[in-house]
Design a protein around this motif. Sequence first.
Motif, mmCIF file in Angstrom:
data_model
loop_
_atom_site.group_PDB
_atom_site.id
_atom_site.type_symbol
_atom_site.label_atom_id
_atom_site.label_comp_id
_atom_site.label_asym_id
_atom_site.label_seq_id
_atom_site.Cartn_x
_atom_site.Cartn_y
_atom_site.Cartn_z
ATOM 1 N N LEU A 1 0.981 -1.172 -0.186
ATOM 2 C CA LEU A 1 -0.005 -0.032 0.145
ATOM 3 C C LEU A 1 0.813 1.319 0.093
ATOM 4 C CD1 LEU A 1 -2.442 -1.278 2.824
ATOM 5 C CD2 LEU A 1 -3.078 -0.682 0.439
ATOM 6 N N VAL A 2 0.531 2.215 -0.677
ATOM 7 C CA VAL A 2 1.140 3.478 -0.899
ATOM 8 C C VAL A 2 0.415 4.599 -0.239
ATOM 9 C CG1 VAL A 2 2.532 5.283 -2.128
ATOM 10 C CG2 VAL A 2 2.496 2.624 -2.863
ATOM 11 N N THR A 3 1.238 5.455 0.567
ATOM 12 C CA THR A 3 0.439 6.518 1.298
ATOM 13 C C THR A 3 0.411 7.900 0.328
ATOM 14 O OG1 THR A 3 2.343 7.189 2.549
ATOM 15 C CG2 THR A 3 0.854 5.974 3.382
ATOM 16 N N HIS A 4 1.764 8.190 -0.303
ATOM 17 C CA HIS A 4 1.638 9.366 -1.113
ATOM 18 C C HIS A 4 3.147 9.168 -1.780
ATOM 19 C CE1 HIS A 4 3.813 10.543 2.432
ATOM 20 N NE2 HIS A 4 4.213 11.783 2.090
ATOM 21 N N ASP A 5 3.248 10.202 -2.745
ATOM 22 C CA ASP A 5 4.582 10.421 -3.813
ATOM 23 C C ASP A 5 5.643 10.717 -3.203
ATOM 24 O OD1 ASP A 5 3.050 12.443 -4.241
ATOM 25 O OD2 ASP A 5 3.111 12.522 -6.204
ATOM 26 N N HIS A 6 5.728 11.488 -2.130
ATOM 27 C CA HIS A 6 6.850 11.846 -1.506
ATOM 28 C C HIS A 6 8.040 10.962 -1.393
ATOM 29 C CE1 HIS A 6 5.003 15.742 0.469
ATOM 30 N NE2 HIS A 6 5.358 15.862 -0.870
ATOM 31 N N LEU A 7 9.338 11.149 -1.678
ATOM 32 C CA LEU A 7 10.487 10.266 -1.783
ATOM 33 C C LEU A 7 10.469 9.520 -0.610
ATOM 34 C CD1 LEU A 7 13.270 11.901 -3.821
ATOM 35 C CD2 LEU A 7 12.049 9.718 -4.359
ATOM 36 N N ASP A 8 10.385 9.812 0.632
ATOM 37 C CA ASP A 8 10.672 9.174 2.042
ATOM 38 C C ASP A 8 9.687 7.928 1.849
ATOM 39 O OD1 ASP A 8 8.910 11.592 2.270
ATOM 40 O OD2 ASP A 8 9.033 11.217 4.468
ATOM 41 N N HIS A 9 8.672 8.129 1.243
ATOM 42 C CA HIS A 9 7.710 6.724 1.203
ATOM 43 C C HIS A 9 7.866 5.922 -0.212
ATOM 44 C CE1 HIS A 9 5.253 8.496 4.678
ATOM 45 N NE2 HIS A 9 6.158 9.587 4.368
ATOM 46 N N ILE A 10 8.509 6.361 -1.072
ATOM 47 C CA ILE A 10 8.340 5.531 -2.207
ATOM 48 C C ILE A 10 10.025 5.445 -2.981
ATOM 49 C CG2 ILE A 10 6.179 6.270 -2.891
ATOM 50 C CD1 ILE A 10 7.427 7.997 -5.315
ATOM 51 N N ARG A 11 10.862 5.847 -2.222
ATOM 52 C CA ARG A 11 12.180 5.767 -2.964
ATOM 53 C C ARG A 11 12.525 4.678 -3.593
ATOM 54 N NH1 ARG A 11 16.493 9.245 -2.467
ATOM 55 N NH2 ARG A 11 15.327 10.508 -0.979
ATOM 56 N N HIS A 12 12.413 3.533 -2.936
ATOM 57 C CA HIS A 12 12.399 2.212 -3.336
ATOM 58 C C HIS A 12 11.466 1.582 -4.029
ATOM 59 C CE1 HIS A 12 16.637 2.786 -1.804
ATOM 60 N NE2 HIS A 12 16.186 3.215 -0.602
ATOM 61 N N PRO B 1 1.843 -6.642 -6.169
ATOM 62 C CA PRO B 1 0.769 -5.733 -6.547
ATOM 63 C C PRO B 1 0.842 -4.479 -5.613
ATOM 64 C CG PRO B 1 -0.399 -7.501 -5.455
ATOM 65 C CD PRO B 1 1.025 -7.966 -5.780
ATOM 66 N N VAL B 2 0.775 -3.242 -6.264
ATOM 67 C CA VAL B 2 0.956 -2.095 -5.600
ATOM 68 C C VAL B 2 -0.274 -1.532 -5.337
ATOM 69 C CG1 VAL B 2 2.138 0.049 -5.649
ATOM 70 C CG2 VAL B 2 3.386 -2.108 -5.899
ATOM 71 N N TYR B 3 -1.083 -1.190 -4.425
ATOM 72 C CA TYR B 3 -2.353 -0.567 -4.180
ATOM 73 C C TYR B 3 -2.234 1.009 -3.923
ATOM 74 C CZ TYR B 3 -4.069 -5.258 -4.264
ATOM 75 O OH TYR B 3 -4.516 -6.612 -4.731
ATOM 76 N N ALA B 4 -3.075 1.824 -4.706
ATOM 77 C CA ALA B 4 -3.053 3.126 -4.377
ATOM 78 C C ALA B 4 -4.313 3.743 -5.046
ATOM 79 C CB ALA B 4 -1.721 3.923 -4.878
ATOM 80 N N SER B 5 -4.724 4.899 -4.759
ATOM 81 C CA SER B 5 -5.873 5.430 -5.552
ATOM 82 C C SER B 5 -5.597 5.775 -6.912
ATOM 83 C CB SER B 5 -6.389 6.641 -4.714
ATOM 84 O OG SER B 5 -5.237 7.820 -5.244
ATOM 85 N N SER B 6 -6.668 5.952 -7.895
ATOM 86 C CA SER B 6 -6.163 6.308 -9.146
ATOM 87 C C SER B 6 -5.543 7.504 -9.459
ATOM 88 C CB SER B 6 -7.721 6.630 -9.971
ATOM 89 O OG SER B 6 -8.546 7.373 -9.322
ATOM 90 N N VAL B 7 -5.806 8.594 -8.517
ATOM 91 C CA VAL B 7 -4.865 9.954 -8.574
ATOM 92 C C VAL B 7 -3.597 9.540 -8.179
ATOM 93 C CG1 VAL B 7 -4.617 12.027 -7.402
ATOM 94 C CG2 VAL B 7 -6.895 11.337 -8.240
ATOM 95 N N LEU B 8 -3.176 8.870 -7.253
ATOM 96 C CA LEU B 8 -1.985 8.527 -6.852
ATOM 97 C C LEU B 8 -1.264 7.724 -7.819
ATOM 98 C CD1 LEU B 8 0.535 8.936 -4.531
ATOM 99 C CD2 LEU B 8 -0.861 7.248 -3.160
ATOM 100 N N HIS B 9 -1.742 6.734 -8.315
ATOM 101 C CA HIS B 9 -1.581 5.646 -9.201
ATOM 102 C C HIS B 9 -0.879 6.653 -10.542
ATOM 103 C CE1 HIS B 9 -0.448 1.928 -8.215
ATOM 104 N NE2 HIS B 9 -1.535 1.641 -7.608
ATOM 105 N N GLN B 10 -1.794 7.501 -10.761
ATOM 106 C CA GLN B 10 -1.142 8.440 -12.201
ATOM 107 C C GLN B 10 -0.152 9.132 -11.757
ATOM 108 O OE1 GLN B 10 -2.630 8.630 -14.927
ATOM 109 N NE2 GLN B 10 -1.144 10.067 -15.628
ATOM 110 N N ALA B 11 0.266 9.668 -10.501
ATOM 111 C CA ALA B 11 1.376 10.562 -10.203
ATOM 112 C C ALA B 11 2.534 9.467 -10.135
ATOM 113 C CB ALA B 11 1.079 11.115 -8.869
#
Length: 262
Positions: free
Chosen positions: A54-65, A76-86
């Motif tokens: 699960l992904v909370t948001h697209d700041h680097l300290d949360h998605i760097r890896h 599988p990586v789950y997120a909202s449609s808005v977040l997945h678009q980013a």
Amino acid sequence: MLLFRSFSSGSCGNCYYIGDGKDGVLIDAGISLRRLKKYLAEDNMDYSCFSAVLVTHDHLDHIRHLGSFCKRLTKPVYASSVLHQALSTHTFTRDTIASCRVVLAQGQDNQVGPYWVRHFVVPHDATETLGYSISTPYGNVVLMTDVGKITDEAVEYARQADYVIMESNYDMQMLMAGPYTYDLKMRICQGGGHLSNDEAASAIRRYVHPGLKQVFLCHLSENNNTPQLAFDCCREAIVGTNTQLRTLPRRSPSPLFILAED
């Protein structure tokens, strides 16, 4: 059994595990696979102990890896449609996430790994920031980190939770007296950045209920907070209850918490 462990919590990187040791979910991918493998091995686990991210948001300290997670683990990586678009255009994920992408349905339960998950939006200066309510056979877990302010919706989810993991980022006096620029201080404290200890305590007072077993304070600032300040401030919100309060370390993993046993 329900287990929880924070592998890292703060601007240095964020990653959390909720599961039973055999299956579960990972929340965010702010640490390397090498570190994750090492930390899992400490508890006699490996990558098979979770089946989704699960992904909370697209700041680097949360998605760097997250890119390397997608490439090497193909979970599988789950997120909202808005977040997945980013994430699909983000430098760190755009070339790897497509095959792992799963969009969460809004306003309903989604099966994510072994659990049922709902997401809700919280204020933060990312493309979109999500909190999660995770329903397990042993109770509901709500996680909300990087929250500029607490919304009524977030409070409602927390009122139904057995366990809450929430941000308590800064002490206002330390922030204002510290070395950050004026603009950065305002970014942190004006509703689109992070929660102060006082705001976290106020939120706990709103959602604490007899069934709330534990609250974990996460994403503490290294420069503008201390674990003791966060704990002391929020402890007042649970006086007279049976709720336990803990702070999570920033750069090192927490203990493996056994939230519930068979």
